[in-house]
Design a protein around this motif. Structure first.
Motif, PDB file in Angstrom:
ATOM      1  N   ALA A 201     -21.922  22.940 -54.991  1.00 31.28           N
ATOM      2  CA  ALA A 201     -22.881  22.802 -56.406  1.00 31.28           C
ATOM      3  C   ALA A 201     -23.993  21.518 -56.281  1.00 31.28           C
ATOM      4  O   ALA A 201     -25.003  21.986 -56.458  1.00 31.28           O
ATOM      5  N   LEU A 202     -23.427  20.441 -55.865  1.00 37.91           N
ATOM      6  CA  LEU A 202     -24.404  19.413 -55.778  1.00 37.91           C
ATOM      7  C   LEU A 202     -25.287  19.510 -54.882  1.00 37.91           C
ATOM      8  O   LEU A 202     -26.469  19.231 -54.871  1.00 37.91           O
ATOM      9  N   THR A 203     -25.050  20.178 -53.466  1.00 31.61           N
ATOM     10  CA  THR A 203     -25.727  20.301 -52.578  1.00 31.61           C
ATOM     11  C   THR A 203     -27.037  21.251 -52.795  1.00 31.61           C
ATOM     12  O   THR A 203     -28.171  20.966 -52.472  1.00 31.61           O
ATOM     13  N   GLU A 204     -26.739  22.308 -53.605  1.00 30.09           N
ATOM     14  CA  GLU A 204     -27.758  23.351 -53.813  1.00 30.09           C
ATOM     15  C   GLU A 204     -28.507  22.862 -54.767  1.00 30.09           C
ATOM     16  O   GLU A 204     -29.832  23.139 -54.808  1.00 30.09           O
ATOM     17  N   THR A 205     -28.159  21.959 -55.905  1.00 27.42           N
ATOM     18  CA  THR A 205     -28.919  21.570 -57.100  1.00 27.42           C
ATOM     19  C   THR A 205     -29.580  20.263 -56.783  1.00 27.42           C
ATOM     20  O   THR A 205     -30.665  20.244 -57.298  1.00 27.42           O
ATOM     21  N   LEU A 206     -28.822  19.099 -56.343  1.00 32.34           N
ATOM     22  CA  LEU A 206     -29.563  18.081 -56.112  1.00 32.34           C
ATOM     23  C   LEU A 206     -29.815  17.669 -54.652  1.00 32.34           C
ATOM     24  O   LEU A 206     -30.688  16.686 -54.339  1.00 32.34           O
ATOM     25  N   GLY A 207     -29.246  18.398 -53.878  1.00 31.96           N
ATOM     26  CA  GLY A 207     -29.602  18.206 -52.219  1.00 31.96           C
ATOM     27  C   GLY A 207     -28.749  17.145 -51.805  1.00 31.96           C
ATOM     28  O   GLY A 207     -28.888  16.821 -50.340  1.00 31.96           O
ATOM     29  N   VAL A 208     -27.689  16.718 -52.349  1.00 34.06           N
ATOM     30  CA  VAL A 208     -26.709  15.712 -51.905  1.00 34.06           C
ATOM     31  C   VAL A 208     -25.589  15.948 -52.399  1.00 34.06           C
ATOM     32  O   VAL A 208     -25.379  16.050 -53.637  1.00 34.06           O
ATOM     33  N   GLY A 209     -24.213  16.251 -51.560  1.00 33.86           N
ATOM     34  CA  GLY A 209     -23.170  16.734 -52.031  1.00 33.86           C
ATOM     35  C   GLY A 209     -22.171  15.716 -52.599  1.00 33.86           C
ATOM     36  O   GLY A 209     -20.894  15.745 -52.275  1.00 33.86           O
ATOM     37  N   LYS A 210     -22.580  14.605 -53.018  1.00 33.48           N
ATOM     38  CA  LYS A 210     -22.008  13.566 -53.656  1.00 33.48           C
ATOM     39  C   LYS A 210     -22.163  12.956 -54.939  1.00 33.48           C
ATOM     40  O   LYS A 210     -23.418  13.526 -55.335  1.00 33.48           O
ATOM     41  N   THR A 620     -33.533  19.519 -51.488  1.00 32.93           N
ATOM     42  CA  THR A 620     -33.022  20.854 -51.373  1.00 32.93           C
ATOM     43  C   THR A 620     -34.061  21.777 -50.866  1.00 32.93           C
ATOM     44  O   THR A 620     -35.114  21.219 -50.272  1.00 32.93           O
ATOM     45  N   ALA A 621     -33.611  22.970 -50.863  1.00 33.99           N
ATOM     46  CA  ALA A 621     -34.512  24.226 -50.346  1.00 33.99           C
ATOM     47  C   ALA A 621     -35.818  24.089 -51.049  1.00 33.99           C
ATOM     48  O   ALA A 621     -37.029  24.422 -50.328  1.00 33.99           O
ATOM     49  N   THR A 622     -35.993  23.770 -52.395  1.00 35.89           N
ATOM     50  CA  THR A 622     -37.220  23.731 -52.876  1.00 35.89           C
ATOM     51  C   THR A 622     -38.020  22.495 -53.224  1.00 35.89           C
ATOM     52  O   THR A 622     -39.137  22.285 -53.485  1.00 35.89           O
ATOM     53  N   GLY A 623     -37.298  21.359 -52.695  1.00 30.27           N
ATOM     54  CA  GLY A 623     -37.719  20.280 -52.830  1.00 30.27           C
ATOM     55  C   GLY A 623     -37.603  19.494 -54.202  1.00 30.27           C
ATOM     56  O   GLY A 623     -38.116  18.144 -54.394  1.00 30.27           O
ATOM     57  N   LYS A 624     -36.995  20.103 -55.022  1.00 29.92           N
ATOM     58  CA  LYS A 624     -36.871  19.358 -56.389  1.00 29.92           C
ATOM     59  C   LYS A 624     -35.319  19.745 -56.720  1.00 29.92           C
ATOM     60  O   LYS A 624     -34.656  20.619 -55.977  1.00 29.92           O
ATOM     61  N   ALA A 625     -34.912  19.110 -57.689  1.00 32.13           N
ATOM     62  CA  ALA A 625     -33.656  19.487 -58.397  1.00 32.13           C
ATOM     63  C   ALA A 625     -33.710  20.964 -58.927  1.00 32.13           C
ATOM     64  O   ALA A 625     -34.439  21.285 -59.775  1.00 32.13           O
ATOM     65  N   ASN A 626     -32.516  21.483 -58.751  1.00 30.27           N
ATOM     66  CA  ASN A 626     -32.687  23.021 -59.170  1.00 30.27           C
ATOM     67  C   ASN A 626     -31.915  23.315 -60.291  1.00 30.27           C
ATOM     68  O   ASN A 626     -30.814  23.157 -60.371  1.00 30.27           O
ATOM     69  N   PHE A 627     -32.365  23.921 -61.241  1.00 25.55           N
ATOM     70  CA  PHE A 627     -31.781  24.524 -62.420  1.00 25.55           C
ATOM     71  C   PHE A 627     -31.061  25.701 -61.679  1.00 25.55           C
ATOM     72  O   PHE A 627     -31.820  26.423 -60.951  1.00 25.55           O
ATOM     73  N   THR A 628     -30.041  26.254 -62.629  1.00 25.22           N
ATOM     74  CA  THR A 628     -29.311  27.590 -62.163  1.00 25.22           C
ATOM     75  C   THR A 628     -29.158  28.123 -63.417  1.00 25.22           C
ATOM     76  O   THR A 628     -28.995  27.788 -64.239  1.00 25.22           O
ATOM     77  N   ALA A 629     -28.804  29.588 -62.977  1.00 24.63           N
ATOM     78  CA  ALA A 629     -28.548  30.376 -64.231  1.00 24.63           C
ATOM     79  C   ALA A 629     -27.569  31.522 -64.050  1.00 24.63           C
ATOM     80  O   ALA A 629     -27.773  32.698 -63.866  1.00 24.63           O
ATOM     81  N   ALA A 630     -26.285  30.810 -63.706  1.00 17.96           N
ATOM     82  CA  ALA A 630     -25.276  31.912 -63.444  1.00 17.96           C
ATOM     83  C   ALA A 630     -24.804  32.590 -64.715  1.00 17.96           C
ATOM     84  O   ALA A 630     -24.458  31.962 -65.906  1.00 17.96           O
ATOM     85  N   PRO A 631     -24.142  33.940 -64.799  1.00 19.47           N
ATOM     86  CA  PRO A 631     -23.300  34.135 -65.863  1.00 19.47           C
ATOM     87  C   PRO A 631     -22.080  33.437 -66.258  1.00 19.47           C
ATOM     88  O   PRO A 631     -21.420  32.820 -65.334  1.00 19.47           O
ATOM     89  N   VAL A 632     -21.984  33.241 -67.431  1.00 17.67           N
ATOM     90  CA  VAL A 632     -20.794  32.614 -67.956  1.00 17.67           C
ATOM     91  C   VAL A 632     -19.527  33.287 -67.722  1.00 17.67           C
ATOM     92  O   VAL A 632     -19.420  34.537 -67.903  1.00 17.67           O
ATOM     93  N   GLU A 633     -18.610  32.456 -67.031  1.00 18.29           N
ATOM     94  CA  GLU A 633     -17.113  33.165 -66.739  1.00 18.29           C
ATOM     95  C   GLU A 633     -16.012  32.468 -67.363  1.00 18.29           C
ATOM     96  O   GLU A 633     -16.276  31.154 -67.430  1.00 18.29           O
ATOM     97  N   PHE A 634     -14.942  33.043 -67.556  1.00 22.19           N
ATOM     98  CA  PHE A 634     -13.770  32.347 -68.189  1.00 22.19           C
ATOM     99  C   PHE A 634     -12.548  33.090 -67.839  1.00 22.19           C
ATOM    100  O   PHE A 634     -12.686  34.321 -67.812  1.00 22.19           O
ATOM    101  N   PRO A 635     -11.311  32.579 -67.628  1.00 23.03           N
ATOM    102  CA  PRO A 635     -10.269  33.194 -67.241  1.00 23.03           C
ATOM    103  C   PRO A 635      -9.918  34.388 -68.337  1.00 23.03           C
ATOM    104  O   PRO A 635     -10.040  34.051 -69.409  1.00 23.03           O
ATOM    105  N   SER A 636      -9.526  35.607 -68.087  1.00 20.76           N
ATOM    106  CA  SER A 636      -9.101  36.568 -69.012  1.00 20.76           C
ATOM    107  C   SER A 636      -7.272  36.678 -68.817  1.00 20.76           C
ATOM    108  O   SER A 636      -7.022  36.628 -67.829  1.00 20.76           O
TER     109      SER A 636
END
Length: 756
Positions: A201-210, A620-636
């Motif tokens: 998640a952090l690599t995709e959104t911030l570019g550093v996975g730490k 990151t791939a965009t050169g910026k911090a990436n907002f994301t918009a995944a569908p909300v999930e939770f266990p059933s």
């Protein structure tokens, strides 16, 4: 004087249960620490060892990865750190006579607790094909056996090289170098089972996975959210940082299905006031349903968007990408769905929002409670969205804080232990060492188990750890391991993995963190990286447990020479003789390690660069911090079932069990307990003190069963239950994993209860 190991496994049939306490540490922690240390090390060795833990001229604790500040206490360790040190620095020994007296069947029948209590392994041992017990073997013969098996493979990809988080930077770098020169990227590691979701998640959104925060940031924060984490047991020294933050005016929100004593009140054993009274840490406790965190942060984001002036519009404009799509998804968040997903009430969420809006500097900390679900990566992306909205990345006192478990798990990944290496890393490796490393991806932990199961992998080599006890779907994993031609474990002590072997098996005993390491080039130091990107030296101070031990770098170097022979131009012998030579090569391959040897000569070490934190630059791939918009999930969860999370007791660290008590949950003398909300228990007909079998249900239709658990009525969130691993790993399906990261979904297992 140290005591002898237990002769037999303790009986765990009738654990005692009392009400859980509402404070952690204090005098009880000191007393327990000293008893454990004296039992393993004796009085003199206890003082000699514990006073060197986490000191600038000492050794890094083999427990958790929480960092140390520049100013160190004389006793710079916690209760569980002291237990980890005592188990490694123990005076107990496992000699060849032990293996002669205990055939493999006997070892396989023992608990992990009993195996670990036997002491340090003193000599390499071999289980020959068809034999019923291990026998002594020379180092030369051991390396020849491994070389024989590896060179007989049809493809280098039939070998697996697993790494535990205890492994030093130097050993990890050599292991990945050897594996890639051999021809494979099959480098599964313990990160695959814990914070892989964070890294993804952090690599995709911030570019550093730490993580992006330092210890000083923790002390400067206005608000710290601790989500899916139990610092009191898993990272006890974090409580001191939270205490200091509170003293400076910070407020703390805890988001957890279980109340945790350490976050209720911390009795700091370093101060008289702390011992007597302590300090309440939680300002707000949100007792969330398991797996509801994404829904909670999505709703908070919606409410921030709806509050005038709450969004840091300049930061969003200048430094982020994807805001409009994210904002549209966040505005669609629904109160009713969120309340159902989280089990929270409206008042609690609104109070959390007030605290968020009043904070200029916010940190979110998390651990396995967020990373081990199907939707974990999406959840952590939503946490990043939450921080980006108010500019809480690259600001002092703010940021992301995934709290790593094992002491160098982050460093091992930095050193290249990864089945999906970046092309830039492989380019640097090729330039430095003059061979073409493989470019195709290798196997992570789950895919490694599948490969063993399906006959696609035939040799398993583990640098530390307890693979079969740490992994999911125990019966499947153990059957897969038994199908290997050769299993090899580099270890300090016995564990379950030594009793679940391939046709042949080797145990290679190694130096521990506490041991003095002397090679041909003189006394050596190794290095580690903590959870916040600080790299520092570690120097053992005790005589090795046996003259027959080799260090981890020496084992890898000798193995490489035995396997690769004259076709390798890598100076393996030089690396074994002087670890500074390894660090010189690391400095030329891995960014941030320039002048590595000079940097670690400075007391306290150095901080690795982190572009988002240091300069608000996002690679990151965009050169910026990436907002994301995944569908909300939770266990059933179907009617009549509960959602189970696996967790640690206070008397264990990862798969190492130090004792049979969980003081902070009121459990004594047993581990086969299941914590169930009293209202849920009454509806299911589960009386407190009754016994039940736990049966997991998943879409594959396979029933996985963990028998004989005592029911404990406990204040968990409604619809949720909890039990200790590794005993409940048998319930986690191998293929039930997080999207993207492939981390086992050990925190959301649907179970039903069978009365005994």
């Amino acid at each position: 004087m140290a005591s002898k190991p237990p002769a037999g496994d303790p009986v765990q049939d009738t654990p005692q249960v009392t009400a859980p306490p509402h404070a952690a540490a204090g005098a009880a922690a000191i007393g327990h620490t000293l008893r454990i240390a004296q039992r393993q090390m004796g009085v003199r060795r206890t003082a000699q060892t514990l006073l060197k833990v986490n000191q600038k001229d000492g050794f890094d604790c083999p427990g958790c990865a929480w960092p140390e500040g520049d100013e160190r206490h004389t006793a710079e360790f916690c209760e569980n750190g002291a237990k980890a040190v005592a188990e490694e620095a123990t005076l107990r020994r496992v000699t060849p006579d032990f293996f002669a007296a205990h055939p493999l069947g006997d070892l396989a029948s023992r608990s992990g607790y009993w195996l670990g209590q036997q002491g340090r392994i003193t000599e390499p041992v071999l289980l020959p094909e068809g034999a019923d017990r291990y026998e002594p073997v020379s180092w030369e013969r051991a390396f020849a056996i491994i070389a024989e098996e590896l060179t007989a493979l049809s493809s280098p990809d039939e070998a697996l090289f697993y790494t535990s988080g205890r492994t030093s930077n130097e050993a990890a770098f050599l292991l990945q170098l050897f594996a890639r020169e051999f021809g494979t990227n099959n480098l599964p590691d313990c990160s695959n089972m814990c914070h892989e979701s964070s890294g993804s998640a952090l690599t995709e959104t911030l570019g550093v996975g730490k993580g992006s925060v330092s210890l000083e940031d923790m002390h400067r924060a206005d608000l710290i959210i601790v989500a899916g984490q139990n610092p009191g047991t898993n990272h006890p020294r974090m409580l001191s940082a939270l205490e200091k933050a509170k003293a400076a005016g910070a407020r703390i929100i805890s988001v957890n299905p279980l109340p945790e004593a350490g976050l209720e009140r911390f009795k700091n054993p370093q101060t008289p006031r702390g011992m007597l009274k302590g300090v309440a840490l939680n300002d707000l406790f949100l007792q969330i349903r398991i797996g509801g965190d994404q829904a909670l942060f999505r709703l908070l984001n919606k409410l921030i968007l709806e509050t005038a002036g709450a969004v840091d519009e300049e930061f969003v404009r200048d430094h982020t990408h994807g805001y409009e799509e994210f904002a549209a998804a966040a505005r669609a968040a629904d109160w009713d769905e969120t309340l159902a997903a989280t089990g929270l009430d409206r008042a609690g969420i609104e109070r959390a929002l007030e605290m968020v809006l009043e904070s200029e500097r916010t940190i979110v900390c998390w651990a396995m409670g967020l990373t081990q679900h199907k939707h974990s990566v999406a959840t952590i992306r939503e946490v990043v969205n939450f921080l980006l909205l108010r500019g809480n990345i690259g600001r002092p006192g703010a940021g992301v804080c995934p709290v790593r478990g094992h002491s160098n798990v982050q460093g091992d990944r930095t050193m290249g232990v990864f089945e999906r290496p970046a092309p830039a890393f492989l380019d640097a490796l090729e330039k430095e060492f003059g061979f073409a490393p493989p470019r195709h991806h290798g196997f992570d932990v789950v895919r490694s188990i599948r490969a063993l199961r399906d006959g696609e992998a035939k040799v398993f080599f583990a640098m530390g750890g307890n693979f079969v006890a740490a992994t999911p779907d125990t019966e499947v994993t153990e059957a897969a391991m038994r199908g290997a031609r050769l299993t090899v474990h580099v270890s300090t002590k016995l564990n379950r993995s030594h009793a679940v072997t391939g046709r042949r098996a080797l145990i290679l005993p190694t130096l521990g963190r506490t041991d003095r390491d002397v090679q041909a080039g003189g006394r050596q130091v190794v290095t580690v990286e903590d959870s916040m990107g600080m790299v520092h030296a570690s120097r053992g101070n005790l005589p090795p447990a046996s003259p027959h031990l080799l260090s981890e770098p020496a084992i890898v170097a000798r193995l490489a020479r035995a396997v690769l022979g004259a076709r390798s131009s890598t100076p393996w012998e030089e690396f074994e003789q002087d670890y500074a030579a390894i660090r010189d090569r690391i400095a030329r391959v891995i960014p941030g390690f320039e002048d590595f040897n000079a940097k670690i000569a400075r007391p306290g070490g150095f901080t690795l660069p982190h572009a988002p934190r240091d300069e608000r630059r996002f690679p990151t791939a965009t050169g910026k911090a990436n907002f994301t918009a995944a569908p909300v999930e939770f266990p059933s969860v179907p009617e009549g079932r509960l959602l189970l999370q696996t967790l640690r007791s206070h008397d264990q660290y990862n798969t190492t069990v130090y004792g049979l008590d969980d003081r902070y949950r009121g459990i004594k003398g047993g581990r086969r307990v299941v914590l169930v909300n009293p209202d849920d228990a009454r509806e299911l007909g589960l009386a407190d003190g009754s016994y039940t079998n736990l049966v997991s249900e998943w879409k594959d239709g396979v029933e996985r069963r963990a028998p004989g658990f005592r029911v404990v009525h406990y204040p968990t969130a409604r619809g949720c239950a909890a039990a200790y691993y590794p005993e409940t790993n048998v319930l986690v399906p191998l293929d039930s994993t997080a999207d993207t990261s492939n981390t086992p979904a050990s925190k959301s297992v649907v179970v039903r209860f069978e009365p005994v």
